[in-house]
Design an enzyme around this catalytic site. Structure first.
Site, PDB file in Angstrom:
ATOM      1  CB  THR A  58       3.401  -0.793  13.561  1.00 43.16           C
ATOM      2  OG1 THR A  58       2.061  -0.972  13.985  1.00 43.16           O
ATOM      3  CG2 THR A  58       4.268  -1.740  14.373  1.00 43.16           C
TER       4      THR A  58
ATOM      5  CB  ALA B 107       6.671  -4.708   6.694  1.00 43.67           C
ATOM      6  CE1 TYR B 108       4.848 -13.458   8.082  1.00 39.13           C
ATOM      7  CE2 TYR B 108       3.507 -12.058   9.485  1.00 39.13           C
ATOM      8  CZ  TYR B 108       3.769 -13.289   8.935  1.00 39.13           C
ATOM      9  OH  TYR B 108       2.959 -14.353   9.221  1.00 39.13           O
ATOM     10  CB  THR B 109       1.781  -6.177   6.906  1.00 39.93           C
ATOM     11  OG1 THR B 109       1.417  -6.798   5.668  1.00 39.93           O
ATOM     12  CG2 THR B 109       2.876  -5.166   6.669  1.00 39.93           C
TER      13      THR B 109
ATOM     14  CD  GLN C 206      -2.701  -0.800   2.649  1.00 32.63           C
ATOM     15  OE1 GLN C 206      -3.676  -0.076   2.526  1.00 32.63           O
ATOM     16  NE2 GLN C 206      -2.378  -1.333   3.817  1.00 32.63           N
ATOM     17  CB  VAL C 207       3.412   2.460   2.409  1.00 30.74           C
ATOM     18  CG1 VAL C 207       4.437   3.574   2.482  1.00 30.74           C
ATOM     19  CG2 VAL C 207       2.385   2.604   3.526  1.00 30.74           C
TER      20      VAL C 207
ATOM     21  CG  ASP D 141      12.426 -12.946  -0.198  1.00 25.70           C
ATOM     22  OD1 ASP D 141      12.092 -12.442   0.891  1.00 25.70           O
ATOM     23  OD2 ASP D 141      12.137 -14.108  -0.520  1.00 25.70           O
TER      24      ASP D 141
ATOM     25  CE1 TYR E  96       3.455  -5.824  11.212  1.00 30.25           C
ATOM     26  CE2 TYR E  96       2.172  -4.676  12.886  1.00 30.25           C
ATOM     27  CZ  TYR E  96       2.825  -4.681  11.664  1.00 30.25           C
ATOM     28  OH  TYR E  96       2.874  -3.529  10.911  1.00 30.25           O
TER      29      TYR E  96
HETATM   30  N1  NAP Z   1      -1.090  -1.632   7.211  1.00 33.25           N
HETATM   31  C1  NAP Z   1      -1.159  -1.015   8.393  1.00 33.25           C
HETATM   32  O1  NAP Z   1      -2.223  -0.794   8.961  1.00 33.25           O
HETATM   33  C2  NAP Z   1       0.112  -0.519   9.051  1.00 33.25           C
HETATM   34  C3  NAP Z   1       0.015   0.100  10.304  1.00 33.25           C
HETATM   35  C4  NAP Z   1       1.174   0.569  10.901  1.00 33.25           C
HETATM   36  C5  NAP Z   1       2.392   0.419  10.278  1.00 33.25           C
HETATM   37  N2  NAP Z   1       2.468  -0.208   9.087  1.00 33.25           N
HETATM   38  C6  NAP Z   1       3.785  -0.363   8.479  1.00 33.25           C
HETATM   39  O2  NAP Z   1       3.823   0.386   7.277  1.00 33.25           O
HETATM   40  C7  NAP Z   1       4.681  -0.242   6.332  1.00 33.25           C
HETATM   41  C8  NAP Z   1       3.969  -0.428   5.024  1.00 33.25           C
HETATM   42  O3  NAP Z   1       2.821  -1.264   5.253  1.00 33.25           O
HETATM   43  P1  NAP Z   1       1.717  -1.521   4.143  1.00 33.25           P
HETATM   44  O4  NAP Z   1       0.402  -1.283   4.778  1.00 33.25           O
HETATM   45  O5  NAP Z   1       2.076  -0.829   2.875  1.00 33.25           O
HETATM   46  O6  NAP Z   1       1.902  -3.102   3.988  1.00 33.25           O
HETATM   47  P2  NAP Z   1       1.432  -4.061   2.815  1.00 33.25           P
HETATM   48  O7  NAP Z   1       0.436  -3.399   1.947  1.00 33.25           O
HETATM   49  O8  NAP Z   1       1.110  -5.364   3.470  1.00 33.25           O
HETATM   50  O9  NAP Z   1       2.768  -4.212   1.974  1.00 33.25           O
HETATM   51  C9  NAP Z   1       3.873  -4.881   2.458  1.00 33.25           C
HETATM   52  C10 NAP Z   1       4.722  -5.260   1.273  1.00 33.25           C
HETATM   53  O10 NAP Z   1       5.849  -5.962   1.792  1.00 33.25           O
HETATM   54  C11 NAP Z   1       6.107  -7.006   0.923  1.00 33.25           C
HETATM   55  N3  NAP Z   1       6.816  -8.111   1.551  1.00 33.25           N
HETATM   56  C12 NAP Z   1       6.372  -9.008   2.459  1.00 33.25           C
HETATM   57  N4  NAP Z   1       7.330  -9.891   2.736  1.00 33.25           N
HETATM   58  C13 NAP Z   1       8.404  -9.537   1.985  1.00 33.25           C
HETATM   59  C14 NAP Z   1       9.700 -10.077   1.816  1.00 33.25           C
HETATM   60  N5  NAP Z   1      10.098 -11.158   2.450  1.00 33.25           N
HETATM   61  N6  NAP Z   1      10.537  -9.446   0.970  1.00 33.25           N
HETATM   62  C15 NAP Z   1      10.160  -8.357   0.280  1.00 33.25           C
HETATM   63  N7  NAP Z   1       8.938  -7.815   0.386  1.00 33.25           N
HETATM   64  C16 NAP Z   1       8.077  -8.409   1.238  1.00 33.25           C
HETATM   65  C17 NAP Z   1       4.755  -7.503   0.430  1.00 33.25           C
HETATM   66  O11 NAP Z   1       4.996  -8.172  -0.776  1.00 33.25           O
HETATM   67  P3  NAP Z   1       3.892  -9.020  -1.539  1.00 33.25           P
HETATM   68  O12 NAP Z   1       3.122  -7.963  -2.294  1.00 33.25           O
HETATM   69  O13 NAP Z   1       4.689  -9.916  -2.412  1.00 33.25           O
HETATM   70  O14 NAP Z   1       3.108  -9.722  -0.495  1.00 33.25           O
HETATM   71  C18 NAP Z   1       4.004  -6.203   0.290  1.00 33.25           C
HETATM   72  O15 NAP Z   1       4.094  -5.685  -1.013  1.00 33.25           O
HETATM   73  C19 NAP Z   1       5.141  -1.547   6.994  1.00 33.25           C
HETATM   74  O16 NAP Z   1       6.389  -1.348   7.591  1.00 33.25           O
HETATM   75  C20 NAP Z   1       4.104  -1.795   8.079  1.00 33.25           C
HETATM   76  O17 NAP Z   1       4.632  -2.551   9.143  1.00 33.25           O
HETATM   77  C21 NAP Z   1       1.356  -0.671   8.444  1.00 33.25           C
END
Ligand code: NAP
Length: 319
Positions: free
Chosen positions: A110, A69-71, A11-12, A45, A134
């Site tokens: 987070t 991230a692992y989310t 998403q980000v 990766d 997490y």
């Molecule tokens: N979502 C929330 O509500 C939230 C809240 C607070 C903080 N955050 C933080 O904000 C940041 C961005 O989150 P987001 O919401 O954009 O998350 P997201 O949409 O789940 O995206 C995470 C991305 O990381 C990739 N990923 C997972 N495992 C990986 C690996 N081993 N190697 C390389 N890439 C990998 C995923 O790839 P695939 O597309 O292949 O699965 C996905 O594209 C993260 O650090 C998260 O912890 C998120």
């Protein structure tokens, strides 16, 4: 400036591709080496130490932006080692590489590093106490990156949603079309934050960092809270987004949204009951103003309404 973006399909990450493009040469990477539409990009990766080192050594960037991230919060309870590898150990490796190269690392963390017992917005130096695997893995990443000795900006954000990907806003829109009544948790408080806001703020911060004399850039190092202004509950967010989506024609008839308690919706990982973030450090240090959460929500609903009303989408719906 050469910028390496990890996690460009998230998403980000998706929004960062647009927001960071004007700042330099952007190399976008994904876990699979593919972007939407089967477009090939660099594969990175975070689960694979050697492959990650190869990418860092071959791209030789000035800035690493880690949106990967692992989310999967609940699944992390069953595979904590994998979460720790991607969210923790990989950050030690990226940080060590950046320290040797003299590169900056921008990283996201987070609100789940807190236990949610707070009664006023959390500040960066408030005590952390993650409730689940997490949150623990993300806290490990913060600590590893700070300890690596590289220049770093760690941005803790919360309740992220966007027009694409798996997120609460999109789930609620789908359920609103399918059901007449929804029960949504009303005893967790936070600030829904759009991925577009996170990307725009990251770009504004990096613009200042790049524009600063190199010897003074380390003055920006640190941990910052980045979230939209204001606060609500998941139920408040659901009601507001469904109302906006109904006005925009995305939902034909708004369902009733009933307030339920966390205890009525059992999930594997515990979540903080209160995770509003105090963003004053970021706003003051970078001279930024963060909009109310409703602004990002309205913009995302408008974006979805535009896509939905496009002739191509309508043809796809009919097919
Ligand atoms: N979502 C929330 O509500 C939230 C809240 C607070 C903080 N955050 C933080 O904000 C940041 C961005 O989150 P987001 O919401 O954009 O998350 P997201 O949409 O789940 O995206 C995470 C991305 O990381 C990739 N990923 C997972 N495992 C990986 C690996 N081993 N190697 C390389 N890439 C990998 C995923 O790839 P695939 O597309 O292949 O699965 C996905 O594209 C993260 O650090 C998260 O912890 C998120």
């Amino acid at each position: 400036m050469k910028i390496l973006l990890l996690g460009a399909n998230g998403q980000v990450g998706f929004e960062l591709q647009r927001a960071l493009a004007p700042l330099g040469e952007l190399v976008a990477t994904t876990r699979s080496g593919k972007q939407p539409g089967d477009v090939v990009c660099v594969q990175a990766d975070l689960g694979d130490s050697d492959a990650l080192a190869d990418v860092l050594n071959s791209v030789q960037c000035d800035i690493v932006v880690n949106a990967a991230a692992y989310t999967v919060v609940d699944r992390a309870e069953d595979e904590p080692a994998l979460a720790e590898r991607i969210n923790g150990v990989a950050l030690a490796e990226i940080g060590a590489w950046a320290a040797r190269r003299g590169a900056l690392v921008v990283h996201y963390s987070t609100d789940y590093v807190f236990d949610g017992q707070g009664t006023r917005p959390y500040r960066e130096d408030d005590a952390t106490a993650p409730l689940g695997a997490y949150g623990r893995s993300k806290l490990a990443g913060e600590i590893a990156l700070r300890g690596a000795g590289c220049d770093h900006l760690i941005l803790r954000t919360a309740w992220v949603y966007s027009a694409r990907g798996n997120n609460f806003l999109r789930t609620m829109l789908r359920l609103a079309r399918e059901r007449e009544r929804l029960g949504v948790v009303d005893d967790q408080r936070g600030a829904p934050t759009s991925s577009r806001l996170i990307a725009a703020v990251t770009a504004a911060m990096l613009t200042q960092w790049i524009g600063c004399e190199p010897a003074r850039r380390a003055g920006y190092n640190g941990l910052y809270h980045l979230a939209a202004a204001g606060e609500t509950t998941w139920c408040g967010f659901a009601r507001a987004l469904i109302a906006a989506a109904t006005r925009a024609g995305l939902v034909a008839r708004a369902p009733e949204v009933a307030a339920i308690r966390t205890a009525d919706f059992p999930v594997k990982a515990r979540r903080p009951a209160y995770s509003v973030l105090d963003t004053s450090r970021l706003c003051e240090r970078f001279g930024l103003v963060l909009p109310e959460w409703t602004q990002g929500m309205d913009a995302t609903i408008s974006e979805l309404a535009e896509v939905y009303s496009s002739p191509m989408q309508q043809a796809a719906e009919k097919a």
